[in-house]
Design a protein around this motif. Structure first.
Motif: not given
Lengths: 395, 395
Positions: A1-25
């Motif tokens: 997919m081509a990018s049509h938007g702004p350039r910038g930083a990405a950020l990942a954040i977790h909420g709530g209790g963990p799972t066995a595969v949260l880190n896979a996401s």
């Protein structure tokens, strides 16, 4: 997919209790973002919203690929998470932090509470005229997220429940001396305890009884059911979740001695209380087993399908954000056909925010406990490998 | 080894609770017996002494090799076991059954209670002039058998405890919100809870506190220890076994509501009671985890060394019986040298019968809780693989 938007930083954040595969996401998202021109850097927030407000970040883009692979097979939250929600007053602060860091892409991984916060952040950005793309990545062991066939995290937890009941049941078969209540996770919904039915491979295999919180049940009913199984087999394995309610809708085993200020339901001790009650009523030995947090924290029980889907959800989130999508959660869409296959889809964050999907009534067996074959067919590919225990010939 | 004794049937019987590798010992014995001219057939007793008195047998010699291999990797007791001991009046009945079936070789797999019964059966046969070779094969998750470096079953249970505390600890690290008491098995001895120390790979890794029943401890002492860890790390993981005693020698958490006729210690609920007490004292959230029977019943946690040794003990028992030995138990003898290796040995059944080996005082750390590096070096090869959890850089 081509990018049509702004350039910038990405950020990942977790909420709530963990799972066995949260880190896979998480790993899926970070790996997908590598080499994308629109993403200048990839920040990881330590310990959820609390960490975001403190600007406690790590550099996810700098993590070695092999480490991300290893992390993807490690249960828990590698970033750290928190249970604190986002208050109304937090949104301007959060937007300010994101703007200062030139963050244009935010990936929230969590359950329905987290999706609610993600939705409101997207709205706050729109209202403030700050260009921000917010995508939700589903995770829950409870499978209570709406609008998706199932959520990453559930398959592995289901596999654990099935394996644990099979293995504990096999141990109890050897001694055939008592009633055992196996308490699974699942506070309000029966998805997890229902998966214990995957433990059965032969007639009379445990679990012998399965109760679901969507169908409240009296202690009398349970005692009667147990008595009949015990009379026939000489032992009885009961699967019940921590959120099972009695006929008055009260949780079994809520701890009457919980100190003030604590939620009594959180301090429930259901399996133990139920086993004690069965002992008193039936004059039989009864004990409880509560495998607990191990059900989402042991890498040995990760379902291969669950891991794959969790990773794909992370990748799909980055693809969607770069394609201009915002305010949506990634979903899993089961494809028609004889072989199991899921693709990813999208749903509005507000369509899942704060909603809880309960175990469907049509998958509860007619007697009001246990599950139907249709549920078993639905859940088996998600949990993956739950092989039968071999038995000696003649045993 | 050549056989110099009588020709006759062999018989295998399990006593007491299962382990993860009890079936490996069974498979080892049956595989070793194949093709031996002195052994006319190999009977397996279903459900222990109760089954023996009922002459409830299966044909072990007829089991396919591949099935025996699969069974060897399956925890539990594939034959079935029981907790009933052998009464004085049973011995003549048992001898009569053995003589009618022309059984000349008996293999008892169990703990110190089972070894006691084996010893007395050997004696009864001698007194009756019936030629019988009785060999004990050790098994226990608790590692409380004397005269052997360790017993098959312990290594896998130790691996489970270490992995469970590591994984539950990793889950709790993600949220850093509370005190968690992990209750392990181990009714009287600290061998299993001590193995939780294998979970640590980095400074401040869980478990943060380990208590041993060989060193009784007051609730005040535990609360003080927990408070200090929590103040420093924001969470605290406590490892304690079901048999931990307080300063008066009373078990923590014995259930005051156990019905009459039940052993209150069996119905103890230590982790839950201790967590409740910590909440009240420290005004902190505290919960308990009790992985329970899964610790001996999940094939995924079998230690490769433990499996190998269990199988070799089964083989050694058959070899010893054919060589004319009777009234002895197989032992594991650690060989000197830098690399771990155990050979098998023999000890008189009466030297282990009814004895309980407690955790050595010199392996308890000076402060009276936790273990020494010497214990860790001793236990690591038994448990095998307990790898560290990978962590993101910067976390």
């Amino acid at each position: 997919m081509a990018s049509h938007g702004p350039r910038g930083a990405a950020l990942a954040i977790h909420g709530g209790g963990p799972t066995a595969v949260l880190n896979a996401s998480l790993a899926g998202a970070v790996l997908e973002a590598r080499g994308r021109r629109a993403i200048s850097r990839f920040l990881g927030v330590r310990f959820g919203v609390v960490g975001l407000l403190k600007e406690d970040f790590i550099d996810l883009g700098a993590q070695p690929v092999e480490l991300l692979e290893a992390i993807s097979w490690t249960p828990g939250s590698a970033l750290g998470s928190c249970r604190r929600g986002v208050d109304e007053a937090d949104y301007p602060l959060l937007l300010d932090i994101l703007a200062r860091r030139q963050v244009r892409f935010v990936f929230f991984m969590g359950g329905n509470g987290t999706m609610c916060a993600a939705d409101r952040l997207a709205e706050a950005a729109r209202a403030a005229g700050y260009e921000l793309r917010v995508i939700g990545i589903p995770k829950t062991i409870d499978n209570d997220l709406d609008r998706t066939d199932h959520a990453p995290g559930y398959g592995s937890a289901a596999r654990f429940v099935a394996c644990a009941v099979r293995d504990i049941g096999g141990d109890l078969w050897s001694l055939r001396e008592r009633v055992t209540v196996v308490e699974t996770m699942g506070r309000n919904t029966g998805w997890l305890v229902a998966a214990s039915a995957l433990a059965r491979h032969r007639e009379d295999d445990p679990p012998h009884l399965i109760y679901l919180p969507e169908h409240p049940v009296s202690a009398d009913r349970i005692a009667g059911d147990v008595e009949r199984v015990y009379a026939r087999l000489g032992y009885c394995v009961v699967a019940v979740c921590e959120g099972q309610r009695d006929e008055d809708g009260e949780p079994f085993g809520a701890d009457a001695f919980a100190p003030d200020g604590f939620d009594r339901r959180l301090s429930a001790n259901l399996g133990h209380t139920l086993a004690r009650g069965l002992e008193r009523r039936l004059k039989l030995r009864a004990r409880s087993e509560k495998p607990g947090l191990l059900g989402r924290s042991s890498s040995l029980f990760i379902s291969a399908a669950d891991h794959d889907e969790a990773m794909r959800c992370g990748r799909a989130a980055v693809q969607a954000a770069l394609a201009g999508v915002s305010g949506m959660m990634i979903t899993l869409v089961r494809e028609p056909g004889p072989d199991y296959r899921c693709s990813t889809g999208l749903t509005e964050l507000r369509s899942v925010a704060g909603r809880e999907r309960r175990f469907p009534r049509q998958w509860i067996a007619a007697k009001g406990s246990d599950v139907t074959p249709e549920f078993l067919a639905w859940v088996a590919p998600l949990a993956g490998e739950v092989p039968p225990r071999p038995r000696l010939q003649g045993c």
